[in-house]
Design an enzyme around this catalytic site. Structure first.
Site, PDB file in Angstrom:
ATOM      1  N   CYS A 113       1.119  -1.546   0.165  1.00  0.00           N
ATOM      2  CA  CYS A 113      -0.029   0.297   0.242  1.00  0.00           C
ATOM      3  C   CYS A 113       1.226   0.942  -0.004  1.00  0.00           C
ATOM      4  O   CYS A 113       0.335   2.603  -0.046  1.00  0.00           O
ATOM      5  CB  CYS A 113      -1.320  -0.544   1.371  1.00  0.00           C
ATOM      6  SG  CYS A 113      -1.733  -1.738   1.278  1.00  0.00           S
ATOM      7  N   HIS A 252      -3.488   6.705   2.576  1.00  0.00           N
ATOM      8  CA  HIS A 252      -3.594   5.747   1.907  1.00  0.00           C
ATOM      9  C   HIS A 252      -5.058   5.537   2.777  1.00  0.00           C
ATOM     10  O   HIS A 252      -5.000   5.350   3.904  1.00  0.00           O
ATOM     11  CB  HIS A 252      -2.656   4.981   2.683  1.00  0.00           C
ATOM     12  CG  HIS A 252      -3.586   3.555   2.053  1.00  0.00           C
ATOM     13  ND1 HIS A 252      -3.577   2.963   0.607  1.00  0.00           N
ATOM     14  CD2 HIS A 252      -2.916   2.085   3.313  1.00  0.00           C
ATOM     15  CE1 HIS A 252      -4.347   1.603   1.435  1.00  0.00           C
ATOM     16  NE2 HIS A 252      -3.491   0.803   2.578  1.00  0.00           N
ATOM     17  N   ASN A 282     -10.373  -0.361  -0.015  1.00  0.00           N
ATOM     18  CA  ASN A 282      -8.810  -0.222  -0.399  1.00  0.00           C
ATOM     19  C   ASN A 282      -8.504  -1.194  -1.663  1.00  0.00           C
ATOM     20  O   ASN A 282      -8.290  -1.583  -1.544  1.00  0.00           O
ATOM     21  CB  ASN A 282      -7.986  -1.200   0.692  1.00  0.00           C
ATOM     22  CG  ASN A 282      -6.723  -1.582   0.983  1.00  0.00           C
ATOM     23  OD1 ASN A 282      -5.601  -0.747   0.624  1.00  0.00           O
ATOM     24  ND2 ASN A 282      -6.618  -1.252   2.428  1.00  0.00           N
TER      25      ASN A 282
HETATM   26  O1  UT7 Z   1      -3.844  -1.489   3.484  1.00  0.00           O
HETATM   27  C1  UT7 Z   1      -3.505  -1.734   4.949  1.00  0.00           C
HETATM   28  C2  UT7 Z   1      -3.497  -2.936   5.741  1.00  0.00           C
HETATM   29  N1  UT7 Z   1      -5.250  -2.574   5.607  1.00  0.00           N
HETATM   30  C3  UT7 Z   1      -5.355  -2.338   7.448  1.00  0.00           C
HETATM   31  O2  UT7 Z   1      -4.909  -0.662   7.793  1.00  0.00           O
HETATM   32  C4  UT7 Z   1      -6.646  -2.378   7.759  1.00  0.00           C
HETATM   33  C5  UT7 Z   1      -6.343  -2.895   8.821  1.00  0.00           C
HETATM   34  N2  UT7 Z   1      -7.069  -3.597  10.032  1.00  0.00           N
HETATM   35  C6  UT7 Z   1      -8.883  -2.740   9.461  1.00  0.00           C
HETATM   36  O3  UT7 Z   1      -9.554  -2.216   8.836  1.00  0.00           O
HETATM   37  C7  UT7 Z   1     -10.091  -3.781  11.305  1.00  0.00           C
HETATM   38  O4  UT7 Z   1      -8.627  -4.250  11.608  1.00  0.00           O
HETATM   39  C8  UT7 Z   1     -10.884  -4.769  10.147  1.00  0.00           C
HETATM   40  C9  UT7 Z   1     -11.860  -3.280   9.134  1.00  0.00           C
HETATM   41  C10 UT7 Z   1      -9.835  -5.783   9.055  1.00  0.00           C
HETATM   42  C11 UT7 Z   1     -11.206  -4.559  10.964  1.00  0.00           C
HETATM   43  O5  UT7 Z   1     -12.316  -4.290  12.641  1.00  0.00           O
HETATM   44  P1  UT7 Z   1     -12.007  -4.956  13.767  1.00  0.00           P
HETATM   45  O6  UT7 Z   1     -12.837  -3.555  14.157  1.00  0.00           O
HETATM   46  O7  UT7 Z   1     -10.717  -4.263  14.207  1.00  0.00           O
HETATM   47  O8  UT7 Z   1     -12.861  -6.245  14.636  1.00  0.00           O
HETATM   48  P2  UT7 Z   1     -12.123  -7.062  14.395  1.00  0.00           P
HETATM   49  O9  UT7 Z   1     -10.681  -7.966  13.833  1.00  0.00           O
HETATM   50  O10 UT7 Z   1     -11.688  -6.841  15.998  1.00  0.00           O
HETATM   51  O11 UT7 Z   1     -13.276  -7.874  14.977  1.00  0.00           O
HETATM   52  C12 UT7 Z   1     -14.639  -7.622  15.120  1.00  0.00           C
HETATM   53  C13 UT7 Z   1     -15.545  -9.076  15.687  1.00  0.00           C
HETATM   54  C14 UT7 Z   1     -14.759 -10.469  15.643  1.00  0.00           C
HETATM   55  O12 UT7 Z   1     -16.212 -10.786  15.898  1.00  0.00           O
HETATM   56  P3  UT7 Z   1     -15.963 -10.914  17.194  1.00  0.00           P
HETATM   57  O13 UT7 Z   1     -14.661 -11.626  17.752  1.00  0.00           O
HETATM   58  O14 UT7 Z   1     -15.889  -9.982  17.966  1.00  0.00           O
HETATM   59  O15 UT7 Z   1     -16.968 -12.168  18.134  1.00  0.00           O
HETATM   60  C15 UT7 Z   1     -15.001 -10.074  14.173  1.00  0.00           C
HETATM   61  O16 UT7 Z   1     -15.120 -12.243  14.341  1.00  0.00           O
HETATM   62  O17 UT7 Z   1     -15.882  -8.687  13.873  1.00  0.00           O
HETATM   63  C16 UT7 Z   1     -16.175  -9.883  13.344  1.00  0.00           C
HETATM   64  N3  UT7 Z   1     -16.227  -9.523  12.322  1.00  0.00           N
HETATM   65  C17 UT7 Z   1     -17.083  -9.309  11.212  1.00  0.00           C
HETATM   66  N4  UT7 Z   1     -18.385  -9.437  11.442  1.00  0.00           N
HETATM   67  C18 UT7 Z   1     -19.319  -9.361  10.276  1.00  0.00           C
HETATM   68  C19 UT7 Z   1     -14.809  -9.799  11.134  1.00  0.00           C
HETATM   69  N5  UT7 Z   1     -14.831  -9.276  10.597  1.00  0.00           N
HETATM   70  C20 UT7 Z   1     -16.342  -8.977   9.485  1.00  0.00           C
HETATM   71  C21 UT7 Z   1     -17.396  -8.974   9.193  1.00  0.00           C
HETATM   72  N6  UT7 Z   1     -18.828  -8.677   9.444  1.00  0.00           N
HETATM   73  N7  UT7 Z   1     -16.769  -8.178   7.517  1.00  0.00           N
END
Ligand code: UT7
Length: 325
Positions: A113, A252, A282
């Site tokens: 990225c 980004h 992204n």
């Molecule tokens: O380009 C450079 C690299 N990429 C990034 O910069 C991405 C950086 N990370 C992020 O943007 C975020 O971490 C995400 C958007 C990927 C995820 O958001 P988050 O607030 O960090 O969520 P999380 O991974 O902590 O997940 C929270 C909950 C989990 O459920 P439990 O364990 O709390 O029951 C996940 O299983 O949300 C669940 N979850 C979803 N639920 C509905 C994860 N993905 C999804 C989804 N829909 N698509």
């Protein structure tokens, strides 16, 4: 030393749109979750038969046109991508062939990225030292070709597109300073294991879903905020400017919450940040490129505005560039 500026821009975005509602039918997710957690509403994805160099070529033609530069006058062509058409030759060579930039030195940069900023800094050095006169840098990705459509943690985030800029010597303004960084000890936070020399494509690698992006979203999120803030501060420091001097931050577009956290830490009002994540998601190296091109083409920048590009990505790698418009 010569000053290097951007004299033309071009964008290519595939027509196909995949909305959050469409994704609800593919994995266990919701429009509400995707919107609140990432800021993404839809992303554009390639159609069958499209690939990275097609998007890169269209963006390049538009950039050359807007810079009023003939392809035969191009000396350097760099494509930043992690989704090249093939392992080799470089995607830059395919673009060169299509646009007939027969004189251009061609190579790809793999800095995920942060690739567009790495390409910009690289081209700037070539021009500054007098090795070349006219350069074209392109951030181009078809991330949906390496997206695991069964992994809801990642598949809701990515999209396809390309942005291109012509760079050359300018009399006023141009790039004031840049800062680049990397830390390979963090490589297992964001990577694609299969298809390289370590795990060449095989029935087993396909079955184990190794040809898709793997990401520790939470960890990457925290590092992203810290590294983007640090990059912007370091690049500004190098040209004796402060955050309060920024007119536009072109980041980004990974997650709207990351961008808002960066704005807060830089004490930058959110209306100085260019956001387009809602419509594209992204697009890795293409994200900063398309955001910059869209900001230019929509007439956002005034002469002498201080514009800061800021990105981070798999590697991990990161960087920022300060440009006087
Ligand atoms: O380009 C450079 C690299 N990429 C990034 O910069 C991405 C950086 N990370 C992020 O943007 C975020 O971490 C995400 C958007 C990927 C995820 O958001 P988050 O607030 O960090 O969520 P999380 O991974 O902590 O997940 C929270 C909950 C989990 O459920 P439990 O364990 O709390 O029951 C996940 O299983 O949300 C669940 N979850 C979803 N639920 C509905 C994860 N993905 C999804 C989804 N829909 N698509």
């Amino acid at each position: 030393m010569k000053k290097v500026g951007i004299t033309g821009t071009g964008i290519s975005i595939p027509k196909n749109i995949l909305t959050n509602k469409d994704l609800e039918k593919m994995v266990d997710t919701s429009d509400e979750w995707i919107t609140t957690r990432s800021g993404i509403k839809e992303r554009h994805i390639i159609e069958k038969g499209q690939y990275t160099s097609i998007l890169a070529t269209e963006a390049s033609r538009k950039a050359l046109n807007s810079a009023k530069l003939k392809p035969e006058d191009l000396d350097l062509l760099i494509v930043a991508t992690i989704t090249p058409d093939m392992r080799f030759p470089s995607t830059a060579c395919f673009v060169q062939r299509e646009i007939k930039a027969n004189k251009a030195i061609c190579f790809d940069i793999s800095a995920a990225c942060a690739g567009f900023i790495y390409a910009l800094v690289c081209a700037e050095q070539f021009i500054k030292t007098g090795f070349v006169k006219n350069a074209l840098i392109i951030g181009a990705e078809t991330l949906t070709t390496i997206t695991d459509w069964q992994d809801r943690g990642t598949c809701v985030l990515f999209g396809d597109g390309a942005g291109a800029c012509v760079l050359k010597e300018v009399d006023s303004g141009g790039v004031l300073s840049s800062y680049l960084g990397g830390d390979g000890s963090l490589s297992d936070l964001l990577y694609m294991p299969g298809g390289g020399s370590k795990f060449p494509a095989s029935k087993e690698t396909v079955e184990k879903r190794m040809h898709f992006i793997k990401m520790e979203g939470n960890e990457v999120f925290k590092l992203a905020v810290r590294l983007m803030v640090d990059s912007a501060n370091k690049a500004l420091e190098k040209c004796n400017l402060k955050c309060s001097d920024i007119d536009w931050l072109i980041p980004h577009q990974a997650n709207i919450r990351i961008l808002k956290a960066v704005a807060k830490r830089l004490e930058l009002s959110e209306d100085k940040i260019f956001f387009n994540i809602a419509k594209y998601g992204n697009m890795s190296a293409a994200s900063t490129a398309v955001a910059l091109c869209e900001a230019v083409e929509s007439g956002k920048f005034k002469k002498d505005d201080i514009v800061v590009l800021d990105a981070f990505g798999g590697g991990l790698v990161w960087g920022a560039t300060v440009i006087k418009w």
